[in-house]
Enzyme design. Structure first.
Site, PDB file in Angstrom:
ATOM      1  N   ASP A  39     -33.233  34.901 -34.314  1.00 19.96           N
ATOM      2  CA  ASP A  39     -32.034  35.274 -33.556  1.00 19.96           C
ATOM      3  C   ASP A  39     -31.983  36.800 -33.467  1.00 19.96           C
ATOM      4  O   ASP A  39     -32.127  37.497 -34.471  1.00 19.96           O
ATOM      5  CB  ASP A  39     -30.771  34.734 -34.251  1.00 19.96           C
ATOM      6  N   ILE A  40     -31.785  37.308 -32.252  1.00 17.82           N
ATOM      7  CA  ILE A  40     -31.832  38.758 -32.032  1.00 17.82           C
ATOM      8  C   ILE A  40     -30.584  39.480 -32.569  1.00 17.82           C
ATOM      9  O   ILE A  40     -30.623  40.677 -32.823  1.00 17.82           O
ATOM     10  CB  ILE A  40     -32.042  39.042 -30.522  1.00 17.82           C
ATOM     11  N   GLN A 102     -20.181  28.518 -27.807  1.00 23.08           N
ATOM     12  CA  GLN A 102     -21.576  28.534 -27.333  1.00 23.08           C
ATOM     13  C   GLN A 102     -21.725  29.616 -26.268  1.00 23.08           C
ATOM     14  O   GLN A 102     -20.898  29.732 -25.353  1.00 23.08           O
ATOM     15  CB  GLN A 102     -21.958  27.162 -26.739  1.00 23.08           C
ATOM     16  N   HIS A 108     -29.447  24.508 -29.076  1.00 18.95           N
ATOM     17  CA  HIS A 108     -30.168  25.153 -30.178  1.00 18.95           C
ATOM     18  C   HIS A 108     -29.445  24.938 -31.496  1.00 18.95           C
ATOM     19  O   HIS A 108     -28.225  24.897 -31.561  1.00 18.95           O
ATOM     20  CB  HIS A 108     -30.345  26.657 -29.936  1.00 18.95           C
ATOM     21  N   HIS A 110     -28.839  26.649 -35.151  1.00 20.39           N
ATOM     22  CA  HIS A 110     -28.902  27.882 -35.943  1.00 20.39           C
ATOM     23  C   HIS A 110     -29.231  27.502 -37.386  1.00 20.39           C
ATOM     24  O   HIS A 110     -28.604  26.589 -37.944  1.00 20.39           O
ATOM     25  CB  HIS A 110     -27.537  28.579 -35.987  1.00 20.39           C
TER      26      HIS A 110
HETATM   27  P1  AMP Z   1     -24.644  30.251 -29.331  1.00 19.92           P
HETATM   28  O1  AMP Z   1     -23.476  31.163 -29.194  1.00 19.92           O
HETATM   29  O2  AMP Z   1     -24.467  29.168 -30.350  1.00 19.92           O
HETATM   30  O3  AMP Z   1     -25.038  29.735 -27.961  1.00 19.92           O
HETATM   31  O4  AMP Z   1     -25.836  31.112 -29.909  1.00 19.92           O
HETATM   32  C1  AMP Z   1     -26.672  31.869 -29.103  1.00 19.92           C
HETATM   33  C2  AMP Z   1     -27.469  32.722 -30.041  1.00 19.92           C
HETATM   34  O5  AMP Z   1     -28.529  33.285 -29.296  1.00 19.92           O
HETATM   35  C3  AMP Z   1     -26.678  33.888 -30.659  1.00 19.92           C
HETATM   36  O6  AMP Z   1     -26.721  33.796 -32.078  1.00 19.92           O
HETATM   37  C4  AMP Z   1     -27.400  35.118 -30.129  1.00 19.92           C
HETATM   38  O7  AMP Z   1     -27.458  36.140 -31.094  1.00 19.92           O
HETATM   39  C5  AMP Z   1     -28.769  34.564 -29.786  1.00 19.92           C
HETATM   40  N1  AMP Z   1     -29.500  35.285 -28.745  1.00 19.92           N
HETATM   41  C6  AMP Z   1     -29.042  35.732 -27.567  1.00 19.92           C
HETATM   42  N2  AMP Z   1     -30.031  36.330 -26.866  1.00 19.92           N
HETATM   43  C7  AMP Z   1     -31.146  36.227 -27.617  1.00 19.92           C
HETATM   44  C8  AMP Z   1     -32.498  36.646 -27.467  1.00 19.92           C
HETATM   45  N3  AMP Z   1     -32.909  37.302 -26.368  1.00 19.92           N
HETATM   46  N4  AMP Z   1     -33.378  36.386 -28.468  1.00 19.92           N
HETATM   47  C9  AMP Z   1     -32.978  35.735 -29.585  1.00 19.92           C
HETATM   48  N5  AMP Z   1     -31.717  35.312 -29.784  1.00 19.92           N
HETATM   49  C10 AMP Z   1     -30.808  35.550 -28.832  1.00 19.92           C
END
Ligand code: AMP
Length: 146
Positions: A39-40, A102, A108, A110
């Site tokens: 996760d970024i 979300q 996905h 976590h």
């Molecule tokens: P959600 O809010 O459950 O949809 O989680 C989305 C997750 O994606 C969040 O924890 C973000 O930090 C992560 N995220 C967003 N963009 C990226 C990316 N380019 N690479 C890796 N993780 C990301």
């Protein structure tokens, strides 16, 4: 990616672009049905996301074979997190719908080496890329050794 197309699935979402190779990411594990990556904006050190190679927006869309596959990959990742970070506690979290928080609309899971009492804020602070790369390498090596 599976041909199964959900009507409300946006092919331009960021995880879809990872699966097509259009956006870089720090890979932890990949097989024919799943991908795991860092996760970024981690809420904990070693925060990993596991996605299916199916066009599913949320849990309601997830086909059972992909549901089984993301859980199997999550087990591999969690075992690696436990080994690398020398801790038992790992949170499994998954949000369905904007109302639940979300933000990326490709299903996905976590996996957070953290405690519910210490969890950081959601998707706020971007991590250093070289640090994510180093952690991804450690976790990938731990999975390869399983
Ligand atoms: P959600 O809010 O459950 O949809 O989680 C989305 C997750 O994606 C969040 O924890 C973000 O930090 C992560 N995220 C967003 N963009 C990226 C990316 N380019 N690479 C890796 N993780 C990301």
């Amino acid at each position: 990616m599976s041909q199964s197309q959900q009507a409300n699935y946006d092919d331009n979402n960021i995880f879809a672009k990872m699966l097509t190779g259009d956006i870089p990411y720090h890979k932890v594990y990949e097989d024919d049905k799943t991908l795991a990556f860092m996760d970024i904006m981690p809420q904990a050190k070693g925060h990993v996301l596991v996605i299916p190679k199916q066009k599913a927006v949320d849990l309601a869309d997830l086909e059972s074979e992909y549901a089984a596959a993301v859980l199997a990959t999550s087990q591999k990742v969690m075992a690696a997190q436990r080994k690398v970070f020398e801790r038992e506690g790992v949170i499994q979290m998954q949000l369905n719908g904007a109302q639940a928080g979300q933000t990326v609309f490709h299903y996905h899971i976590h996996l957070l080496p953290s405690s519910i009492h210490e969890l950081g804020r959601h998707a706020v602070t971007q991590a250093d890329s070289s640090e994510l790369a180093a952690i991804a390498k450690q976790l990938a090596e731990a999975i390869a050794a399983q």
